[in-house]
Design a protein around this motif. Sequence first.
Motif, mmCIF file in Angstrom:
data_model
loop_
_atom_site.group_PDB
_atom_site.id
_atom_site.type_symbol
_atom_site.label_atom_id
_atom_site.label_comp_id
_atom_site.label_asym_id
_atom_site.label_seq_id
_atom_site.Cartn_x
_atom_site.Cartn_y
_atom_site.Cartn_z
ATOM 1 N N ARG A 262 0.838 -1.213 0.000
ATOM 2 C CA ARG A 262 0.000 0.000 0.000
ATOM 3 C C ARG A 262 0.869 1.258 0.000
ATOM 4 N NH1 ARG A 262 -4.565 -2.469 4.028
ATOM 5 N NH2 ARG A 262 -6.052 -3.085 2.392
ATOM 6 N N GLU A 263 1.970 1.239 0.752
ATOM 7 C CA GLU A 263 2.900 2.371 0.737
ATOM 8 C C GLU A 263 3.488 2.571 -0.654
ATOM 9 O OE1 GLU A 263 5.913 1.829 3.660
ATOM 10 O OE2 GLU A 263 4.507 1.778 5.355
ATOM 11 N N LYS A 264 3.853 1.473 -1.293
ATOM 12 C CA LYS A 264 4.420 1.546 -2.638
ATOM 13 C C LYS A 264 3.409 2.131 -3.628
ATOM 14 C CE LYS A 264 7.240 0.656 -6.102
ATOM 15 N NZ LYS A 264 8.484 1.434 -6.302
ATOM 16 N N MET A 265 2.157 1.736 -3.513
ATOM 17 C CA MET A 265 1.124 2.254 -4.416
ATOM 18 C C MET A 265 0.906 3.753 -4.193
ATOM 19 S SD MET A 265 -1.618 -0.901 -4.452
ATOM 20 C CE MET A 265 -2.700 -0.112 -5.660
ATOM 21 N N GLN A 266 1.027 4.202 -2.959
ATOM 22 C CA GLN A 266 0.916 5.637 -2.684
ATOM 23 C C GLN A 266 2.085 6.398 -3.289
ATOM 24 O OE1 GLN A 266 0.537 6.032 1.554
ATOM 25 N NE2 GLN A 266 -1.584 5.285 1.615
ATOM 26 N N GLU A 267 3.290 5.787 -3.204
ATOM 27 C CA GLU A 267 4.466 6.421 -3.814
ATOM 28 C C GLU A 267 4.311 6.535 -5.329
ATOM 29 O OE1 GLU A 267 7.867 4.175 -2.733
ATOM 30 O OE2 GLU A 267 7.636 4.518 -0.568
#
Length: 606
Positions: A262-267
């Motif tokens: 999820r953090e990667k998708m936000q990035e």
Amino acid sequence: MAKRKVDTENRGFQTRWESEYMFTKVAGKPVCLLCGESVAVLKEYNLRRHYETKHADKNKNMDMEQRLQKAEELKRGLKSRQALFKKAKSQGQAAVKASIILAEEIAKSARPFTEGDFIKNCMIKVCDEVCPEKRQLFLNVSLSRNTIAERVDQLSINLKEQLVKKGKDFIAYSLAVDESTDISDIAQLSIFIRGVDSNLSVTEEFLALRPMHGTTTGHDLYEEVSRCVNEMELPWEKLVGLTTDGAPAMCGHRSGLVAKIREKMQEENATGELTAYHCIIHQEALCGKALKMEHVMSIITRTVNFIRAKGLNHRQFKAFLTELETEHGDLPYHTEVRWLSQEKVLQRCFELREEICLFLDSKGKDTTQLRDEMFLCEMAFLCDITSHLNAINLQLQGRDRVISDMYSTVKAFKTKLTLWETQMRKENLSHFPSCQTMKEKLSTSAFPSTQLADKIGMLAADFRRRFADFEAQKSRLELLGNPFAVDVESSPPNLQMELIDLQCNDALRAKYAAVGAAEFARFLPGTMPQLRIQAAQTLSMFGSTYLCEQLFSLMNLNKTSHRSRLTAEHLHSILRISSAQSLTPNIDELVEKMGHHQVSPSTSNK
């Protein structure tokens, strides 16, 4: 000054040049029939110069008729040589193709690479008896260990290339991730992908098996999954769902795999929200533990182990059953890891309960617990409820399962639990045949229907708790399951207009009734783009990690104690070939890429 382009001058080969200069045309180029050399430019001056310079003395005493005859003889000889070369070439290609086909079969059957030599020896012996004149053709098929290993890697690369090509057309995709340990105590991370293209065609394939030699924290898992996604050149914004086995390293809120992705998708500025699921089949199996009837199962397990663990007891018990002419001749083992085995053990023990007690009495064992009526009632109940749990477990298993259908199966089971609880309190045992049998045989004490109804209530409560995340996605799943029954007002605003058009279209309603929910999405017209995107996202979701579990079974078949040194690369290649579903290796393309390599008999026998 511009360079002349000879190819565009339309120069044609003239028949008279065959007798005058001993030339013929082969593959668009003039070739000398006497020495086999070719001339770069099709021009009479060049042909005449070649003939007069190299061959004029040989044919100076021939008249025109003799020249014609010699030219025809030379042409026939050239054609026969060409046919021989073509035959040798086709035989070489056939030998390579045969070795690739056999390598694929060896990989699919979990055989070691050395099986190729055994297969070749068998082929040669059959050939010697059936068609000895073709022995050389069979000898040319290389099936050595190194060749089979190389072919398996080539087949795997071909499948991966096809998957990468398909992945570029995905408008939505999801991942299923699970982790297990192989025979060498190496942690293996299994990753599957389920993608949907613009035609709403679903591709469900093995993505990777990553060995993890160190720790298996959420960060470690994320690094491997991220590497796979990047290698496939898949955009993060099209990732819709992630299904895991529910372990803390997978589902941790801060440092688990789900949180990291999820953090990667936000990035990556992905607009969509990642939907994470705990495998439905795992949760269904865990719900069974809510019954808290381990005391019943432990007594049964001890009894079975006493009979089966010692060879003498086991032989005597089977002979005892044969003497009594019972329907069943033995007891099966129960393995905790194999959930479905519990029902078989319970059912067999319940049916042979009297014979088991008689046998244990003959061995001087205490059978008080096994004869206790309350224990027998609980055993009968556990036998029946386990049978129902196994039935839903089997319904949830399999490839190409649509998550909305799996949700409907769970929803139906929760409704059944409510019905069973009500009926149990009224001592209506229509759906509990073993309990019905026990009730009829009870001597004094009443059947404990209230206690067992409470057990069903506990099971229903655990189902509601564990499947709460699916309830949160209820509207989304029902939109694919039955779009004609969805309430338009409660639907997202971007879907409302298209839903009204859909629900008022009688032709589409008839198509839905004919093909079913899973196939109907493909018939949504292009005028409903939002519904098509929504359908693609739901179709791409995994409901379980069944494919990962199935892959681990294949892994254990291939990497055994006898093949523990199988490399990670070869294991990965074998599993990609074995688990391929919608993709098939393009063997003809592989043969072309290999440059029609033909292996000599001496090499193939090494």
